[in-house]
Write a protein that holds these residues in place. Sequence first.
Motif, short mmCIF file in Angstrom:
data_model
loop_
_atom_site.label_atom_id
_atom_site.label_comp_id
_atom_site.label_asym_id
_atom_site.label_seq_id
_atom_site.Cartn_x
_atom_site.Cartn_y
_atom_site.Cartn_z
N GLU A 23 4.35 10.44 6.61
CA GLU A 23 3.37 10.25 7.69
C GLU A 23 2.36 9.16 7.35
OE1 GLU A 23 3.79 12.87 5.75
OE2 GLU A 23 1.85 13.31 4.83
N LEU A 25 3.37 6.53 5.26
CA LEU A 25 4.27 5.55 4.64
C LEU A 25 4.32 5.70 3.11
CD1 LEU A 25 3.29 2.40 6.81
CD2 LEU A 25 5.12 4.06 7.21
N ALA A 63 3.25 2.47 0.89
CA ALA A 63 2.15 1.60 1.34
C ALA A 63 1.04 1.50 0.29
CB ALA A 63 1.60 2.09 2.67
N GLN A 65 -1.79 2.42 -2.51
CA GLN A 65 -2.83 3.45 -2.63
C GLN A 65 -3.16 4.04 -1.26
OE1 GLN A 65 -4.49 4.98 -5.05
NE2 GLN A 65 -5.78 6.05 -3.58
N ASP A 66 -3.31 5.36 -1.18
CA ASP A 66 -3.82 6.00 0.04
C ASP A 66 -5.29 5.62 0.17
OD1 ASP A 66 -5.20 7.92 1.71
OD2 ASP A 66 -3.33 9.07 1.72
N ALA A 70 -8.98 6.65 -1.65
CA ALA A 70 -9.71 5.66 -2.44
C ALA A 70 -11.19 5.59 -2.08
CB ALA A 70 -9.06 4.28 -2.27
N ILE A 81 -8.52 5.30 -11.12
CA ILE A 81 -7.28 5.45 -10.33
C ILE A 81 -6.19 4.54 -10.92
CG2 ILE A 81 -6.19 5.08 -8.07
CD1 ILE A 81 -8.77 5.86 -6.71
N VAL A 82 -6.57 3.30 -11.21
CA VAL A 82 -5.57 2.35 -11.74
C VAL A 82 -5.04 2.84 -13.09
CG1 VAL A 82 -5.23 -0.01 -12.57
CG2 VAL A 82 -6.47 0.38 -10.44
N TYR A 86 -1.43 4.00 -11.47
CA TYR A 86 -0.44 2.92 -11.41
C TYR A 86 0.00 2.43 -12.79
CZ TYR A 86 -1.78 3.41 -6.66
OH TYR A 86 -2.02 3.97 -5.44
N ALA A 109 4.04 -2.01 0.42
CA ALA A 109 2.77 -2.74 0.46
C ALA A 109 1.93 -2.41 -0.78
CB ALA A 109 1.98 -2.35 1.72
N ALA A 111 0.46 -1.61 -4.17
CA ALA A 111 1.13 -1.09 -5.36
C ALA A 111 2.58 -0.72 -5.07
CB ALA A 111 0.36 0.12 -5.87
N VAL A 131 4.49 -6.69 1.23
CA VAL A 131 3.19 -7.33 1.47
C VAL A 131 2.23 -7.02 0.33
CG1 VAL A 131 2.59 -5.51 3.14
CG2 VAL A 131 1.22 -7.58 3.07
N PHE A 134 -3.38 -6.32 -1.04
CA PHE A 134 -4.66 -6.18 -1.75
C PHE A 134 -5.76 -7.12 -1.23
CE2 PHE A 134 -1.02 -5.49 -4.52
CZ PHE A 134 -1.28 -4.26 -5.10
N LEU A 139 -9.32 -6.57 -2.76
CA LEU A 139 -8.92 -6.16 -4.12
C LEU A 139 -8.01 -7.21 -4.75
CD1 LEU A 139 -8.17 -2.33 -3.71
CD2 LEU A 139 -10.24 -3.42 -4.58
N ASP A 142 -2.63 -5.12 -8.36
CA ASP A 142 -2.48 -4.35 -9.60
C ASP A 142 -1.01 -3.92 -9.73
OD1 ASP A 142 -2.24 -2.16 -7.86
OD2 ASP A 142 -4.34 -1.58 -8.11
O1 T3D Z 1 -8.00 2.88 -5.53
C1 T3D Z 1 -7.66 1.74 -5.22
O2 T3D Z 1 -7.80 1.29 -4.07
C2 T3D Z 1 -7.01 0.89 -6.28
C3 T3D Z 1 -5.56 0.83 -6.14
C4 T3D Z 1 -4.99 -0.10 -5.39
C5 T3D Z 1 -3.53 -0.13 -5.18
C6 T3D Z 1 -3.16 -0.55 -3.79
O3 T3D Z 1 -2.05 -0.31 -3.42
S1 T3D Z 1 -4.30 -1.31 -2.80
C7 T3D Z 1 -3.40 -1.61 -1.29
C8 T3D Z 1 -3.39 -0.38 -0.42
N1 T3D Z 1 -2.49 -0.52 0.67
C9 T3D Z 1 -2.78 -1.21 1.79
O4 T3D Z 1 -3.81 -1.82 1.91
C10 T3D Z 1 -1.76 -1.17 2.89
C11 T3D Z 1 -2.34 -0.53 4.13
N2 T3D Z 1 -1.35 -0.40 5.15
C12 T3D Z 1 -0.97 -1.41 5.93
O5 T3D Z 1 -1.42 -2.53 5.83
C13 T3D Z 1 0.05 -1.10 6.97
O6 T3D Z 1 0.06 0.28 7.19
C14 T3D Z 1 1.48 -1.55 6.57
C15 T3D Z 1 1.56 -3.06 6.60
C16 T3D Z 1 1.89 -1.01 5.21
C17 T3D Z 1 2.49 -0.99 7.63
O7 T3D Z 1 2.05 -1.30 8.92
P1 T3D Z 1 2.69 -0.53 10.17
O8 T3D Z 1 2.11 -1.17 11.39
O9 T3D Z 1 4.16 -0.53 10.03
O10 T3D Z 1 2.24 1.00 10.05
P2 T3D Z 1 0.78 1.61 10.33
O11 T3D Z 1 0.72 2.05 11.76
O12 T3D Z 1 -0.28 0.72 9.84
O13 T3D Z 1 0.81 2.90 9.37
C18 T3D Z 1 1.46 4.12 9.76
C19 T3D Z 1 0.56 5.26 9.36
O14 T3D Z 1 0.40 5.24 7.91
C20 T3D Z 1 -0.86 5.09 9.94
O15 T3D Z 1 -1.36 6.39 10.15
P3 T3D Z 1 -1.48 6.94 11.69
O16 T3D Z 1 -2.24 5.92 12.48
O17 T3D Z 1 -0.05 7.07 12.14
O18 T3D Z 1 -2.18 8.26 11.55
C21 T3D Z 1 -1.62 4.45 8.79
O19 T3D Z 1 -2.99 4.71 8.81
C22 T3D Z 1 -0.98 5.15 7.59
N3 T3D Z 1 -1.11 4.32 6.37
C23 T3D Z 1 -0.44 3.19 6.09
N4 T3D Z 1 -0.81 2.72 4.90
C24 T3D Z 1 -1.72 3.58 4.43
C25 T3D Z 1 -1.92 4.60 5.37
N5 T3D Z 1 -2.79 5.59 5.17
C26 T3D Z 1 -3.50 5.58 4.01
N6 T3D Z 1 -3.35 4.63 3.06
C27 T3D Z 1 -2.49 3.63 3.23
N7 T3D Z 1 -2.33 2.70 2.27
#
Ligand code: T3D
Length: 260
Positions: A23, A25, A63, A65-66, A70, A81-82, A86, A109, A111, A131, A134, A139, A142
């Motif tokens: 739910e 990703l 996708a 980090q949630d 965070a 967290i890191v 990760y 996306a 991490a 993608v 960050f 950010l 990482d």
């Molecule tokens: O603690 C720290 O922060 C340090 C660690 C960092 C490590 C990292 O990974 S930082 C990077 C974190 N990730 C992101 O920034 C990615 C965020 N997500 C997106 O940009 C997009 O969701 C995607 C490009 C991955 C996919 O887009 P799309 O249009 O296919 O899907 P969506 O509609 O955006 O997402 C579907 C659902 O998943 C949506 O929830 P909803 O509206 O159906 O209730 C969305 O909020 C949820 N979701 C997606 N990515 C995340 C997430 N919820 C929480 N965290 C996420 N990263």
Amino acid sequence: MNYQFIKVNQLGGVLEIRLNRPEVLNSFVMPMAKELQEALDIAASNKSIRSVLLTGEGRGFCAGQDLAEAIQDNGPKISEIVHKTYNPIITKIRDLEKPVICAVNGVAAGAGANIAFACDITLAAESATFVQAFSKIGLIPDSAGTYFLPRLIGVQKAAALMMLAEKLPAVEAEKLGLIYKVVADAELYNEAFKIADSLANMPTVGLGLTKRAINLGLNNNLIQQLEVEAVLQELASESCDHKEGVKAFLEKRKPEFKGE
Ligand code: T3D
């Protein structure tokens, strides 16, 4: 093996690990990361497991980090967290002396993308995208993104992907050399499992030592790496599977590797 946020299943010599928060990703909360770390530890210690297949449930691979976790008030600092989430995942994947196959079934996306790039052999569905999300949230990459990306595709391409955070289609990721290959969506799981299963029936000691040599080669000079090869070749030659491989060749039969 009971898990809340991942599904784990041993099929022959293959340990399949499926990230399971579709739910969102399959984005990571700390308990999910702990479960993945535990499953990787089991893969390392259990001799009957000879390869790992990592994939995601639903339409996304992971996708990163949630972001809701965070930003929690009184939540852990990002560095914590890191460190706890990760870094151990990446080191456990790289230190596991068994092949880790990654089947990227949808968007990967942050991490999530870098975990896929840290695996040994990464396949992706045609519809998958990568993608480096960050920079969009201020950010830095990482999960070893800044380590593997420049090494895999050069500094220019890596910097562009990490700074622009544009979605990279799987086909482009394959062309750049970030992943092994792209397959049709419907074929992804079967194709990835076929590879994982075939590796699980190969000489595990030799494959593990190959991985160790690759890890060391990322930082060694030529002379150091030639020495690594000499030492590890000696170890490989002491394995039962090496003896079986040579014997089977001379006897003109199919070898029966036991992973020892
Ligand atoms: O603690 C720290 O922060 C340090 C660690 C960092 C490590 C990292 O990974 S930082 C990077 C974190 N990730 C992101 O920034 C990615 C965020 N997500 C997106 O940009 C997009 O969701 C995607 C490009 C991955 C996919 O887009 P799309 O249009 O296919 O899907 P969506 O509609 O955006 O997402 C579907 C659902 O998943 C949506 O929830 P909803 O509206 O159906 O209730 C969305 O909020 C949820 N979701 C997606 N990515 C995340 C997430 N919820 C929480 N965290 C996420 N990263």
